[in-house]
Design an enzyme around this catalytic site. Sequence first.
Site, mmCIF file in Angstrom:
data_model
loop_
_atom_site.group_PDB
_atom_site.id
_atom_site.type_symbol
_atom_site.label_atom_id
_atom_site.label_comp_id
_atom_site.label_asym_id
_atom_site.label_seq_id
_atom_site.Cartn_x
_atom_site.Cartn_y
_atom_site.Cartn_z
ATOM 1 N N ASP A 12 28.499 -9.468 -111.021
ATOM 2 C CA ASP A 12 29.245 -10.630 -111.540
ATOM 3 C C ASP A 12 29.309 -10.746 -113.071
ATOM 4 O O ASP A 12 29.093 -11.840 -113.610
ATOM 5 C CB ASP A 12 28.635 -11.930 -110.977
ATOM 6 C CG ASP A 12 28.765 -12.035 -109.467
ATOM 7 O OD1 ASP A 12 29.298 -11.112 -108.832
ATOM 8 O OD2 ASP A 12 28.313 -13.065 -108.917
ATOM 9 N N LYS A 110 33.211 -11.366 -103.402
ATOM 10 C CA LYS A 110 32.426 -12.264 -102.544
ATOM 11 C C LYS A 110 32.755 -13.721 -102.865
ATOM 12 O O LYS A 110 33.260 -14.028 -103.945
ATOM 13 C CB LYS A 110 30.933 -11.994 -102.709
ATOM 14 C CG LYS A 110 30.429 -12.148 -104.128
ATOM 15 C CD LYS A 110 29.031 -11.594 -104.287
ATOM 16 C CE LYS A 110 28.517 -11.730 -105.695
ATOM 17 N NZ LYS A 110 28.339 -13.113 -106.145
ATOM 18 N N CYS A 155 22.696 -14.841 -108.283
ATOM 19 C CA CYS A 155 23.336 -13.720 -107.588
ATOM 20 C C CYS A 155 22.528 -12.424 -107.679
ATOM 21 O O CYS A 155 22.486 -11.659 -106.716
ATOM 22 C CB CYS A 155 24.762 -13.538 -108.095
ATOM 23 S SG CYS A 155 25.788 -14.978 -107.692
#
Length: 203
Positions: A12, A110, A155
Amino acid sequence: MRPANEALIVIDVQNDFCPGGALAVADGDAVVAPINAMLAEFPARIFTQDWHPAGHSSFATSHPGKAPYDLIDMPYGKQVLWPDHCIQGSGGAAFHKALQTDAADMVIRKGFRPEIDSYSAFFENDKTTPTGLEGYLRTRDIDTLTLVGLATDFCVAYSALDAAGLGFKTTVDLSACRGIDLDGSLQTALDQMRAAGVKLKHG
């Protein structure tokens, strides 16, 4: 070059998680240079991308009377409500422009299911709905992972805990991660990763 059974998982590194973004991690863009320097070391490189539809159920704006960082109960458990971020196709959802994304063998998106958030690279937050990453790694005979990116305590940590739970030999390189640290979440995440057998590397 590392052996063929190793992969780098880049979590990310997107504009909304970098300074100036909707959910900025302090010093988040500082991970870009060390990640770029690591890419050539690994025979497999997988990037993840938070990819929410507008009006996602994890956004505070989807819950009247709630504010960002409030905690609510969802069918799958406790959920932190976030500012709107990483909306599909937006500039905020794009990878940081200096990140060498051409190196990615695969990009896993996601959080695209409106009703459930997804921190981990392996599972949605219900901890059962898979992203497909495990199968991809298994079919490439990859069993050793190094995780980097944003944010350490959400994450990255969720991905590392799932990786360890699935039997992958897992390292988090903290020199190429940055955390949010929401009410002590960073130390909690580090403790959980250590307890799960995740190796924490400091540069």
